[in-house]
Write a protein that holds these residues in place. Sequence first.
Motif, PDB file in Angstrom:
ATOM      1  N   VAL A 145       0.827  -1.204   0.000  1.00  0.00           N
ATOM      2  CA  VAL A 145       0.000   0.000   0.000  1.00  0.00           C
ATOM      3  C   VAL A 145       0.861   1.254   0.000  1.00  0.00           C
ATOM      4  O   VAL A 145       1.779   1.394   0.812  1.00  0.00           O
ATOM      5  N   ALA A 146       0.546   2.161  -0.913  1.00  0.00           N
ATOM      6  CA  ALA A 146       1.207   3.470  -0.936  1.00  0.00           C
ATOM      7  C   ALA A 146       0.349   4.441  -0.126  1.00  0.00           C
ATOM      8  O   ALA A 146      -0.838   4.629  -0.421  1.00  0.00           O
ATOM      9  N   VAL A 147       0.927   5.035   0.904  1.00  0.00           N
ATOM     10  CA  VAL A 147       0.207   5.949   1.783  1.00  0.00           C
ATOM     11  C   VAL A 147       0.817   7.347   1.658  1.00  0.00           C
ATOM     12  O   VAL A 147       2.030   7.506   1.791  1.00  0.00           O
ATOM     13  N   ARG A 148      -0.033   8.348   1.395  1.00  0.00           N
ATOM     14  CA  ARG A 148       0.422   9.739   1.310  1.00  0.00           C
ATOM     15  C   ARG A 148      -0.395  10.574   2.290  1.00  0.00           C
ATOM     16  O   ARG A 148      -1.628  10.487   2.337  1.00  0.00           O
ATOM     17  N   ILE A 157      -4.091  11.683   1.994  1.00  0.00           N
ATOM     18  CA  ILE A 157      -4.330  11.968   0.578  1.00  0.00           C
ATOM     19  C   ILE A 157      -4.731  10.687  -0.146  1.00  0.00           C
ATOM     20  O   ILE A 157      -5.685  10.665  -0.928  1.00  0.00           O
ATOM     21  N   GLU A 158      -3.994   9.631   0.140  1.00  0.00           N
ATOM     22  CA  GLU A 158      -4.318   8.312  -0.396  1.00  0.00           C
ATOM     23  C   GLU A 158      -3.742   7.239   0.524  1.00  0.00           C
ATOM     24  O   GLU A 158      -2.836   7.540   1.315  1.00  0.00           O
ATOM     25  N   PRO A 159      -4.323   6.032   0.495  1.00  0.00           N
ATOM     26  CA  PRO A 159      -5.379   5.522  -0.378  1.00  0.00           C
ATOM     27  C   PRO A 159      -6.773   5.956   0.089  1.00  0.00           C
ATOM     28  O   PRO A 159      -6.955   6.341   1.250  1.00  0.00           O
ATOM     29  N   GLU A 160      -7.716   5.850  -0.788  1.00  0.00           N
ATOM     30  CA  GLU A 160      -9.079   6.250  -0.492  1.00  0.00           C
ATOM     31  C   GLU A 160      -9.672   5.410   0.639  1.00  0.00           C
ATOM     32  O   GLU A 160     -10.429   5.914   1.478  1.00  0.00           O
ATOM     33  N   ALA A 161      -9.324   4.129   0.678  1.00  0.00           N
ATOM     34  CA  ALA A 161      -9.864   3.251   1.724  1.00  0.00           C
ATOM     35  C   ALA A 161      -9.433   3.724   3.109  1.00  0.00           C
ATOM     36  O   ALA A 161     -10.225   3.683   4.065  1.00  0.00           O
ATOM     37  N   LEU A 162      -8.202   4.195   3.235  1.00  0.00           N
ATOM     38  CA  LEU A 162      -7.723   4.700   4.524  1.00  0.00           C
ATOM     39  C   LEU A 162      -8.420   6.007   4.877  1.00  0.00           C
ATOM     40  O   LEU A 162      -8.766   6.234   6.039  1.00  0.00           O
ATOM     41  N   ARG A 163      -8.647   6.861   3.891  1.00  0.00           N
ATOM     42  CA  ARG A 163      -9.398   8.108   4.125  1.00  0.00           C
ATOM     43  C   ARG A 163     -10.780   7.797   4.691  1.00  0.00           C
ATOM     44  O   ARG A 163     -11.236   8.412   5.656  1.00  0.00           O
ATOM     45  N   ASN A 164     -11.435   6.800   4.099  1.00  0.00           N
ATOM     46  CA  ASN A 164     -12.783   6.446   4.532  1.00  0.00           C
ATOM     47  C   ASN A 164     -12.785   5.871   5.946  1.00  0.00           C
ATOM     48  O   ASN A 164     -13.676   6.163   6.752  1.00  0.00           O
TER      49      ASN A 164
END
Length: 350
Positions: free
Chosen positions: A246-249, A305-312
């Motif tokens: 997973v790339a996390v920003r 910023i990403e991933p979207e799943a982590l944002r959610n």
Amino acid sequence: MPDQTPLLRQWLLMQMLARRHFGATVKELAHELSVSEKTIRRDLERLQYSGIPLKRIEEAYGRISWKLDRPEGAPPVSFTFDEAAALHLARRFMEPLAGTYLWQAAQRAFQKLRALLGTDTLRYLEKFAAFFHQTQFGAVDYSQQAELIDNLMIGAEERRAVRIRYQSLKATEPVSYEVHPYGLTYHRGALYLVGMAPHHKQIRHWKVRRIAAAELSDRSFRMPPDFDIHQHFAKSFGVFHGDGDVAVRIRFAAPVARYVSEAQWHESQKLARQRDGSLIAEFQLDGYEEIKRWILSFGRFAQVIEPEALRNEIAEELQQMTALYAPTDEQAVGQKPPARSRSGLLAEMN
């Protein structure tokens, strides 16, 4: 002491030879350790093969003794005053080993340092100790688990299965089963066992503090030849291990940007300063369970910023937290909550 494991017996053997400046015979060593002379000879051979500087001495009348010698070409062990003082002041950082045989040897070394420094000097050095404080936040006391930790270490060293009694965080009672210990890791004040869970056929981690018992068995196991504990944790943001990539920003606001940039949080991290003073951090991980908690610790100063799943997931977490602080019927309706200051979080980072 015939029931001692080979690794522990060899450690005790080294201790005995280190204290005897004139050496000891195989017969004397066998008598003190309550084992056969054949066993002692096998231990001495193993220690020599491992690079331990043992010296065989032929004396009068055919007497042969063994002594622990200084490695050939090695300078005599001595310390300058500041080196001895630094080691004395740093002794508290070995507390995770408290109660183990390694700890006992370290304490003897510190005792020698104290004798070297003298009472007056030690009293003076304690003034320096007052300037260095090690917080006990989350620290674990292992002094009552010395034998348990030794068994885990011996199991990992000798590739022997260990039967543990373990109670996970969510379990209501401990469960006993066999594990194949690969090694120990130290993370945020706690020790974790890393090994294979044969009944699950996968590598798992166990928090040592939750292990109630650890009994060595006679069954051996084979560790995968390509397993490396450091590589095992290479993509973990702590001790949780996942199978993803997973790339996390994350964008950190200006007030905490410097704090984030001052530390190495993960070997994959890439930090980029922005014109507005904020900071964008990038990580390549095998999962985001632990980094999620880390992000939440920054409150409103961190944005995924990403991933979207982590944002959610973080958005859902924040909604649940907001619900916990929502006014109840018993509270005054319309009461304006006090303005939240950012000074608390920032004070910890200054």
